[in-house]
Design a protein around this motif. Structure first.
Motif, short mmCIF file in Angstrom:
data_model
loop_
_atom_site.label_atom_id
_atom_site.label_comp_id
_atom_site.label_asym_id
_atom_site.label_seq_id
_atom_site.Cartn_x
_atom_site.Cartn_y
_atom_site.Cartn_z
N PHE A 98 -30.26 2.26 -3.20
CA PHE A 98 -28.94 2.88 -3.24
C PHE A 98 -28.97 4.15 -2.40
O PHE A 98 -29.95 4.91 -2.44
CB PHE A 98 -28.56 3.25 -4.68
CG PHE A 98 -28.33 2.06 -5.57
CD1 PHE A 98 -27.10 1.41 -5.61
CD2 PHE A 98 -29.36 1.55 -6.36
CE1 PHE A 98 -26.89 0.31 -6.42
CE2 PHE A 98 -29.16 0.45 -7.17
CZ PHE A 98 -27.92 -0.17 -7.20
N THR A 99 -27.91 4.40 -1.66
CA THR A 99 -27.76 5.62 -0.87
C THR A 99 -26.77 6.52 -1.59
O THR A 99 -25.66 6.09 -1.91
CB THR A 99 -27.24 5.31 0.54
OG1 THR A 99 -28.13 4.36 1.15
CG2 THR A 99 -27.19 6.56 1.39
N VAL A 100 -27.20 7.76 -1.87
CA VAL A 100 -26.37 8.73 -2.58
C VAL A 100 -26.12 9.89 -1.62
O VAL A 100 -27.06 10.45 -1.06
CB VAL A 100 -27.08 9.23 -3.86
CG1 VAL A 100 -26.22 10.22 -4.60
CG2 VAL A 100 -27.45 8.06 -4.77
N LYS A 105 -22.30 10.90 -4.78
CA LYS A 105 -21.56 9.64 -4.81
C LYS A 105 -22.41 8.53 -4.16
O LYS A 105 -23.04 8.75 -3.12
CB LYS A 105 -20.25 9.79 -4.04
CG LYS A 105 -19.37 8.57 -4.05
CD LYS A 105 -18.07 8.86 -3.32
CE LYS A 105 -17.18 7.64 -3.31
NZ LYS A 105 -15.93 7.91 -2.56
N VAL A 106 -22.44 7.35 -4.79
CA VAL A 106 -23.17 6.21 -4.24
C VAL A 106 -22.35 5.67 -3.07
O VAL A 106 -21.21 5.24 -3.24
CB VAL A 106 -23.40 5.12 -5.30
CG1 VAL A 106 -24.12 3.93 -4.69
CG2 VAL A 106 -24.17 5.67 -6.48
N THR A 107 -22.92 5.73 -1.87
CA THR A 107 -22.19 5.30 -0.67
C THR A 107 -22.66 3.97 -0.11
O THR A 107 -22.01 3.40 0.75
CB THR A 107 -22.29 6.37 0.43
OG1 THR A 107 -23.67 6.59 0.73
CG2 THR A 107 -21.64 7.66 -0.02
N GLY A 108 -23.80 3.49 -0.57
CA GLY A 108 -24.30 2.23 -0.05
C GLY A 108 -25.37 1.65 -0.94
O GLY A 108 -25.96 2.35 -1.76
N SER A 128 -24.98 -4.37 -7.22
CA SER A 128 -25.10 -3.18 -6.36
C SER A 128 -23.78 -2.88 -5.65
O SER A 128 -23.42 -1.72 -5.48
CB SER A 128 -26.25 -3.33 -5.37
OG SER A 128 -26.06 -4.44 -4.53
N ASN A 129 -23.05 -3.92 -5.25
CA ASN A 129 -21.75 -3.71 -4.61
C ASN A 129 -20.74 -3.08 -5.57
O ASN A 129 -19.90 -2.28 -5.17
CB ASN A 129 -21.20 -5.01 -4.04
CG ASN A 129 -21.98 -5.49 -2.83
OD1 ASN A 129 -22.66 -4.72 -2.17
ND2 ASN A 129 -21.91 -6.78 -2.55
N ARG A 130 -20.81 -3.44 -6.86
CA ARG A 130 -19.90 -2.88 -7.86
C ARG A 130 -20.19 -1.39 -8.10
O ARG A 130 -19.31 -0.63 -8.48
CB ARG A 130 -19.98 -3.64 -9.18
CG ARG A 130 -19.29 -5.00 -9.16
CD ARG A 130 -19.11 -5.57 -10.56
NE ARG A 130 -20.28 -5.54 -11.42
CZ ARG A 130 -21.18 -6.54 -11.55
NH1 ARG A 130 -21.02 -7.66 -10.88
NH2 ARG A 130 -22.19 -6.42 -12.38
N ILE A 131 -21.43 -1.00 -7.91
CA ILE A 131 -21.83 0.39 -8.18
C ILE A 131 -21.44 1.32 -7.03
O ILE A 131 -21.24 2.52 -7.25
CB ILE A 131 -23.34 0.45 -8.49
CG1 ILE A 131 -23.58 -0.22 -9.85
CG2 ILE A 131 -23.87 1.87 -8.48
CD1 ILE A 131 -25.03 -0.31 -10.25
N ILE A 132 -21.29 0.77 -5.82
CA ILE A 132 -20.90 1.61 -4.68
C ILE A 132 -19.57 2.30 -5.01
O ILE A 132 -18.63 1.67 -5.49
CB ILE A 132 -20.77 0.77 -3.39
CG1 ILE A 132 -22.15 0.25 -2.98
CG2 ILE A 132 -20.15 1.60 -2.26
CD1 ILE A 132 -22.13 -0.69 -1.80
N PHE A 136 -21.73 10.61 -9.38
CA PHE A 136 -22.50 11.22 -10.45
C PHE A 136 -22.24 12.71 -10.55
O PHE A 136 -22.70 13.36 -11.48
CB PHE A 136 -24.00 10.95 -10.25
CG PHE A 136 -24.36 9.49 -10.38
CD1 PHE A 136 -24.27 8.83 -11.59
CD2 PHE A 136 -24.77 8.77 -9.28
CE1 PHE A 136 -24.60 7.49 -11.71
CE2 PHE A 136 -25.11 7.43 -9.39
CZ PHE A 136 -25.01 6.79 -10.60
N ASN A 137 -21.54 13.27 -9.58
CA ASN A 137 -21.19 14.70 -9.56
C ASN A 137 -22.40 15.61 -9.73
O ASN A 137 -22.36 16.59 -10.45
CB ASN A 137 -20.13 15.01 -10.62
CG ASN A 137 -18.84 14.26 -10.35
OD1 ASN A 137 -18.44 14.10 -9.20
ND2 ASN A 137 -18.21 13.77 -11.40
N VAL A 138 -23.50 15.24 -9.07
CA VAL A 138 -24.69 16.07 -9.06
C VAL A 138 -24.97 16.40 -7.59
O VAL A 138 -25.41 15.53 -6.84
CB VAL A 138 -25.91 15.35 -9.68
CG1 VAL A 138 -27.14 16.22 -9.61
CG2 VAL A 138 -25.61 14.94 -11.11
N PRO A 139 -24.66 17.63 -7.16
CA PRO A 139 -24.89 17.97 -5.76
C PRO A 139 -26.37 17.86 -5.41
O PRO A 139 -27.24 18.21 -6.20
CB PRO A 139 -24.42 19.42 -5.65
CG PRO A 139 -23.72 19.73 -6.91
CD PRO A 139 -24.12 18.72 -7.93
#
Length: 154
Positions: A98-100, A105-108, A128-132, A136-139
């Motif tokens: 996963f790319t955060v 935010k999960v972007t990929g 994984s597509n549903r999670i994109i 998580f609002n964690v900088p």
């Protein structure tokens, strides 16, 4: 009659004490001398940069663990074991990356290691597509997180 000579008992030789060898002095490596004209502050700035980098990494570690834990929890919550795979007794592990982004935010997401069982691999890709798009609002500094998705009949 000839006298038989009695064999003399050989006395074992006492070992002579060995002279203690003095330990050899250890040679110290010479530090390279600073070239003329090189500012003395360069070493201090390199040290400050190294400290700043390690400090940033130390701050990122808890955030990474936090985001990873939330991501794993989300995956487990939304994971669905395909009925056909369950009936066929298929088990396996699919590794998803996963790319955060920096905002949390999960972007990929992409499957980077398949289980070898088509239905499990497809279910993992769909998950994984549903999670994109999940935030998580964690900088953070942006990161890639690998999450294993386990399918087990236990």
């Amino acid at each position: 009659p000839a006298e038989q000579s009695k064999p003399k008992k050989a006395e074992p030789e006492k070992p002579k004490p060995k002279a203690l060898e003095k330990p050899k002095p250890v040679k110290k490596l010479k530090e390279p001398k600073a070239e003329k004209g090189e500012p003395a502050l360069q070493k201090a700035s390199e040290s400050a940069e190294a400290k700043a980098a390690s400090h940033a990494a130390a701050e990122q570690a808890p955030k990474r663990k936090s985001i990873t834990a939330m991501l794993v929890s989300l995956v487990e919550k939304h994971k669905r074991y395909p009925k056909a795979a369950r009936r066929a007794g298929m088990e396996g592990v699919v590794l998803v990356e996963f790319t955060v982004d920096s905002s949390g935010k999960v972007t990929g997401a992409s499957v980077i290691k398949k289980s070898g069982n088509g239905p499990l691999d497809s279910a993992s890709q769909e998950l994984s597509n549903r999670i994109i798009g999940t935030a998580f609002n964690v900088p953070n500094a942006g990161m890639k997180i690998q999450v294993p998705i386990r399918y087990s009949l236990d």
